[in-house]
Enzyme design. Sequence first.
Site, PDB file in Angstrom:
ATOM      1  N   TYR A  54       0.323   5.084   9.133  1.00 29.56           N
ATOM      2  CA  TYR A  54       0.947   4.551   7.933  1.00 29.56           C
ATOM      3  C   TYR A  54       2.090   4.396   9.080  1.00 29.56           C
ATOM      4  O   TYR A  54       3.776   3.805   8.624  1.00 29.56           O
ATOM      5  CB  TYR A  54       1.841   5.493   6.952  1.00 29.56           C
ATOM      6  CG  TYR A  54       0.751   5.999   5.727  1.00 29.56           C
ATOM      7  CD1 TYR A  54       0.077   4.236   5.015  1.00 29.56           C
ATOM      8  CD2 TYR A  54       0.503   6.578   5.658  1.00 29.56           C
ATOM      9  CE1 TYR A  54      -0.930   5.005   3.839  1.00 29.56           C
ATOM     10  CE2 TYR A  54      -0.307   6.468   4.307  1.00 29.56           C
ATOM     11  CZ  TYR A  54      -1.081   5.690   3.413  1.00 29.56           C
ATOM     12  OH  TYR A  54      -1.611   5.656   2.345  1.00 29.56           O
ATOM     13  N   HIS A 120      -6.087   4.102  -0.784  1.00 25.67           N
ATOM     14  CA  HIS A 120      -5.441   2.708   0.290  1.00 25.67           C
ATOM     15  C   HIS A 120      -6.443   2.366   0.421  1.00 25.67           C
ATOM     16  O   HIS A 120      -7.579   2.548   0.145  1.00 25.67           O
ATOM     17  CB  HIS A 120      -4.840   3.512   1.244  1.00 25.67           C
ATOM     18  CG  HIS A 120      -4.727   2.793   2.164  1.00 25.67           C
ATOM     19  ND1 HIS A 120      -3.425   1.813   2.665  1.00 25.67           N
ATOM     20  CD2 HIS A 120      -6.111   2.412   3.045  1.00 25.67           C
ATOM     21  CE1 HIS A 120      -3.381   1.486   3.488  1.00 25.67           C
ATOM     22  NE2 HIS A 120      -4.550   1.241   4.418  1.00 25.67           N
ATOM     23  N   GLU A 131      -7.296   0.637  11.089  1.00 26.06           N
ATOM     24  CA  GLU A 131      -7.664   1.817  10.387  1.00 26.06           C
ATOM     25  C   GLU A 131      -8.748   2.105  10.821  1.00 26.06           C
ATOM     26  O   GLU A 131      -9.007   3.578  10.925  1.00 26.06           O
ATOM     27  CB  GLU A 131      -6.913   1.196   8.556  1.00 26.06           C
ATOM     28  CG  GLU A 131      -6.020   0.841   8.726  1.00 26.06           C
ATOM     29  CD  GLU A 131      -5.454   0.257   7.542  1.00 26.06           C
ATOM     30  OE1 GLU A 131      -4.232   0.100   6.983  1.00 26.06           O
ATOM     31  OE2 GLU A 131      -6.549   0.593   6.408  1.00 26.06           O
TER      32      GLU A 131
HETATM   33  P1  CMP Z   1      -0.862   2.820   0.019  1.00 29.30           P
HETATM   34  O1  CMP Z   1      -1.745   1.026   0.081  1.00 29.30           O
HETATM   35  O2  CMP Z   1      -1.663   4.016   0.589  1.00 29.30           O
HETATM   36  O3  CMP Z   1       0.164   2.504   1.066  1.00 29.30           O
HETATM   37  C1  CMP Z   1       1.449   2.967   1.395  1.00 29.30           C
HETATM   38  C2  CMP Z   1       1.892   4.150   0.782  1.00 29.30           C
HETATM   39  O4  CMP Z   1       3.168   4.132   0.514  1.00 29.30           O
HETATM   40  C3  CMP Z   1       1.250   2.720  -1.607  1.00 29.30           C
HETATM   41  O5  CMP Z   1       0.088   3.163  -0.782  1.00 29.30           O
HETATM   42  C4  CMP Z   1       2.111   4.071  -1.470  1.00 29.30           C
HETATM   43  O6  CMP Z   1       1.219   5.012  -2.092  1.00 29.30           O
HETATM   44  C5  CMP Z   1       3.276   5.034  -1.334  1.00 29.30           C
HETATM   45  N1  CMP Z   1       4.896   4.592  -1.398  1.00 29.30           N
HETATM   46  C6  CMP Z   1       5.777   4.710  -2.560  1.00 29.30           C
HETATM   47  N2  CMP Z   1       6.418   4.648  -2.580  1.00 29.30           N
HETATM   48  C7  CMP Z   1       6.551   3.715  -1.743  1.00 29.30           C
HETATM   49  C8  CMP Z   1       7.355   2.249  -2.435  1.00 29.30           C
HETATM   50  N3  CMP Z   1       8.117   1.996  -2.919  1.00 29.30           N
HETATM   51  N4  CMP Z   1       6.706   1.188  -1.783  1.00 29.30           N
HETATM   52  C9  CMP Z   1       5.302   0.576  -1.620  1.00 29.30           C
HETATM   53  N5  CMP Z   1       4.805   1.766  -1.382  1.00 29.30           N
HETATM   54  C10 CMP Z   1       4.964   3.536  -1.544  1.00 29.30           C
END
Ligand code: CMP
Length: 152
Positions: A54, A120, A131
């Site tokens: 991340y 994800h 990834e």
């Molecule tokens: P993911 O697709 O795993 O990518 C980043 C992750 O951050 C997202 O899914 C969410 O689980 C988490 N997240 C929490 N808050 C936010 C936000 N405001 N915007 C984007 N991702 C968020």
Amino acid sequence: MAEEVSERTFVLLKPDAVKRGLCGEILQRLERKGLTVVAARMMAVTPALAGRHYFEHKGKPFYDGLVQHITSGPVLALALEGRSAISVVRLLIGATNPLAAAPGTVRGDLATAMTPNLIHASDSPTSAKRELELFFQPGDYQSYTRADQEFF
Ligand code: CMP
């Protein structure tokens, strides 16, 4: 429309998916669409791996909570192959915010929270390559033909 080439993408079923017993439900949706599981690994995500996975979110307000969640229990890491797999999986899982995710999508049907949003999936070929390399070794991939391949 872009040409539909076979792609390999990365999917992570997050700790909330594992702890809610939803891995089978989610995987079934992906397999029924026609995606082939070519690698699967149940594992713990260390804080170091979470930071690499991340990295683009570092410094954002939700970053600490995201790392806390992804390291809070086992995850199921998957590599999936199929026609336009990267965009197909993104469509199937729905918007990042489950409250905005369309009914019929994984998040639209099964989640309500932003951080524990079940799943994800890579958002581009560049992300998929990066990834996949974080979570799998070259020898982890299996090559086989699905019995229903002629329909996909
Ligand atoms: P993911 O697709 O795993 O990518 C980043 C992750 O951050 C997202 O899914 C969410 O689980 C988490 N997240 C929490 N808050 C936010 C936000 N405001 N915007 C984007 N991702 C968020």
